[in-house]
Write an enzyme that holds these catalytic residues in place. Structure first.
Site, PDB file in Angstrom:
ATOM      1  N   GLU A  72       0.828  -1.220   0.000  1.00  7.83           N
ATOM      2  CA  GLU A  72       0.000   0.000   0.000  1.00  7.83           C
ATOM      3  C   GLU A  72       0.856   1.262   0.000  1.00  7.83           C
ATOM      4  O   GLU A  72       2.070   1.212   0.236  1.00  7.83           O
ATOM      5  CB  GLU A  72      -0.940   0.007   1.209  1.00  7.83           C
ATOM      6  CG  GLU A  72      -0.209   0.064   2.540  1.00  7.83           C
ATOM      7  CD  GLU A  72      -1.040   0.698   3.663  1.00  7.83           C
ATOM      8  OE1 GLU A  72      -1.542   1.830   3.470  1.00  7.83           O
ATOM      9  OE2 GLU A  72      -1.171   0.068   4.725  1.00  7.83           O
ATOM     10  N   LYS A  77      -3.531  -1.933  15.737  1.00  9.10           N
ATOM     11  CA  LYS A  77      -2.951  -1.134  16.825  1.00  9.10           C
ATOM     12  C   LYS A  77      -3.887  -1.032  18.003  1.00  9.10           C
ATOM     13  O   LYS A  77      -5.097  -0.943  17.841  1.00  9.10           O
ATOM     14  CB  LYS A  77      -2.689   0.270  16.315  1.00  9.10           C
ATOM     15  CG  LYS A  77      -1.561   0.331  15.348  1.00  9.10           C
ATOM     16  CD  LYS A  77      -0.949   1.710  15.385  1.00  9.10           C
ATOM     17  CE  LYS A  77       0.362   1.664  14.658  1.00  9.10           C
ATOM     18  NZ  LYS A  77       0.241   2.240  13.327  1.00  9.10           N
TER      19      LYS A  77
HETATM   20  N1  PSU Z   1      -2.814   1.513  10.749  1.00  9.39           N
HETATM   21  C1  PSU Z   1      -1.493   1.522  10.914  1.00  9.39           C
HETATM   22  N2  PSU Z   1      -0.707   2.125   9.988  1.00  9.39           N
HETATM   23  C2  PSU Z   1      -1.225   2.714   8.873  1.00  9.39           C
HETATM   24  C3  PSU Z   1      -2.645   2.677   8.692  1.00  9.39           C
HETATM   25  C4  PSU Z   1      -3.387   2.062   9.647  1.00  9.39           C
HETATM   26  O1  PSU Z   1      -1.018   0.993  11.894  1.00  9.39           O
HETATM   27  O2  PSU Z   1      -0.477   3.270   8.049  1.00  9.39           O
HETATM   28  C5  PSU Z   1      -3.263   3.258   7.446  1.00  9.39           C
HETATM   29  C6  PSU Z   1      -3.567   2.123   6.432  1.00  9.39           C
HETATM   30  O3  PSU Z   1      -3.426   2.623   5.120  1.00  9.39           O
HETATM   31  C7  PSU Z   1      -5.033   1.821   6.718  1.00  9.39           C
HETATM   32  C8  PSU Z   1      -5.559   3.195   7.031  1.00  9.39           C
HETATM   33  O4  PSU Z   1      -5.715   1.223   5.634  1.00  9.39           O
HETATM   34  O5  PSU Z   1      -4.522   3.833   7.774  1.00  9.39           O
HETATM   35  C9  PSU Z   1      -6.838   3.137   7.832  1.00  9.39           C
HETATM   36  O6  PSU Z   1      -7.350   4.438   7.962  1.00  9.39           O
HETATM   37  P1  PSU Z   1      -8.796   4.646   8.617  1.00  9.39           P
HETATM   38  O7  PSU Z   1      -8.630   4.281  10.049  1.00  9.39           O
HETATM   39  O8  PSU Z   1      -9.082   6.120   8.411  1.00  9.39           O
HETATM   40  O9  PSU Z   1      -9.748   3.757   7.863  1.00  9.39           O
END
Ligand code: PSU
Ligand code: MN
Length: 299
Positions: free
Chosen positions: A25, A159
């Site tokens: 990604e 996380k």
């Molecule tokens: N969690 C992490 N590192 C990240 C992300 C999430 O530990 O870099 C990034 C990933 O690209 C994930 C996105 O798909 O954040 C999720 O964002 P949201 O919580 O806004 O859906």
């Protein structure tokens, strides 16, 4: 109408040869890590995939095209670009129509990987159910994507900034297999053990590949989440990271929507004086190795 897909020379060659390919990604590059460590890490992750016998395909949106695999120059440009859109399922097509630059989250990367015929994807952590979701409704689109797009995603769990029990509940409701690799516990990104049992456990890459194939054969939509624990030497113990997470969460009160995850990642990086980033890099490299082994078992 042909799909707006542009393959890098390396990925085009791998496709022609039927080689194993691992999708990567780009939101982790633009919104997950600071420059220049973001680009350095992206390069190291790609190198790790190659070393493990597969071809890396970092995915991003540029100039109205879904790029499957980035050249060195493209990766550099993306890593330093400002105001890059963070794309999920909801905004992928709009970004393409506007010809804007966009980084793909786990959800959007899964969609693009599937369009390109790639079944395995390595990242750091997935989005999940945020704490307080019962009033904010903040549930990452990553979870619903896992329920509908047939890509196996290798992450280090989720996380502890998230509500992990609720995250596992939503995955279960939507029929997503959650497979801990080599242990019984569901890992929590910087820590090997979240304190929660993983719904499933597997100890080998070929078995994960076989389960992926069987889901397709059975007509079950969606992918799999492989939760690969951070290597022991890189782990930040739960008692060290928990107070840091609590501080970052308390400061995030006025932050909403797409800004929440990047805000928390940045604050935790600052509060740990970079230790969170070192752990993050180690676990992504570890996930790249496992994803490459799964891709080879599928190829
Ligand atoms: N969690 C992490 N590192 C990240 C992300 C999430 O530990 O870099 C990034 C990933 O690209 C994930 C996105 O798909 O954040 C999720 O964002 P949201 O919580 O806004 O859906
Ligand atoms: Mn969200």
């Amino acid at each position: 109408m042909t799909l707006p897909l542009t393959f890098s020379p390396e990925v085009a060659k791998a496709r022609a040869e039927g080689a194993a390919i691992v999708a990567l990604e780009s939101t982790i590059i633009t919104h997950g890590m600071p420059w220049p460590q973001n680009v350095e890490t992206a390069r190291r992750v790609e190198a790790e995939v190659r070393k493990a016998g597969a071809v890396p395909a970092t995915i991003a949106i540029m100039g109205g095209q879904i790029h499957i695999g980035l050249t060195d120059a493209e990766l550099d440009a993306l890593g330093q670009a400002r105001d890059v859109a963070k794309l999920s399922r909801a905004d992928l097509a709009a970004c393409l129509a506007q010809g804007a630059t966009g980084a793909t989250t786990v959800a959007a990367t899964m969609i693009c990987a599937h369009l390109a015929g790639i079944s395995v994807f390595a990242t750091g952590g997935i989005g999940g159910v945020h704490r307080g979701a019962e009033s904010s409704f903040d549930i990452s689109a990553d979870l619903l994507e896992l329920a509908q797009t047939p890509v196996t995603v290798v992450a280090a769990g989720a996380k502890a900034i998230l509500d992990l029990p609720k995250t596992l509940e939503v995955l279960e409701t939507h029929g997503v297999p959650v497979i801990a690799f080599g242990q019984d516990a569901f890992p929590a990104f910087w820590s090997r053990d979240s304190g929660l049992p993983s719904p499933l456990r597997m100890d080998s890459a070929p078995m994960i590949a076989a389960a992926h194939r069987l889901r397709v054969q059975l007509g079950l939509p969606g992918g799999q989440l492989v939760a690969n624990p951070i290597p022991p030497e890189a782990e930040i113990p739960r008692e060290v990271i928990t107070p840091v997470i609590e501080t970052a969460l308390a400061e995030a009160k006025g932050v909403s929507a797409k800004a929440v995850t990047p805000f928390l990642l940045q604050r935790i990086y600052e509060l740990t004086e970079g230790r969170s980033l070192e752990a993050n890099i180690a676990l992504v490299l570890n996930n790249a190795r496992l994803a490459a082994a799964i891709a080879r078992a599928m190829a």
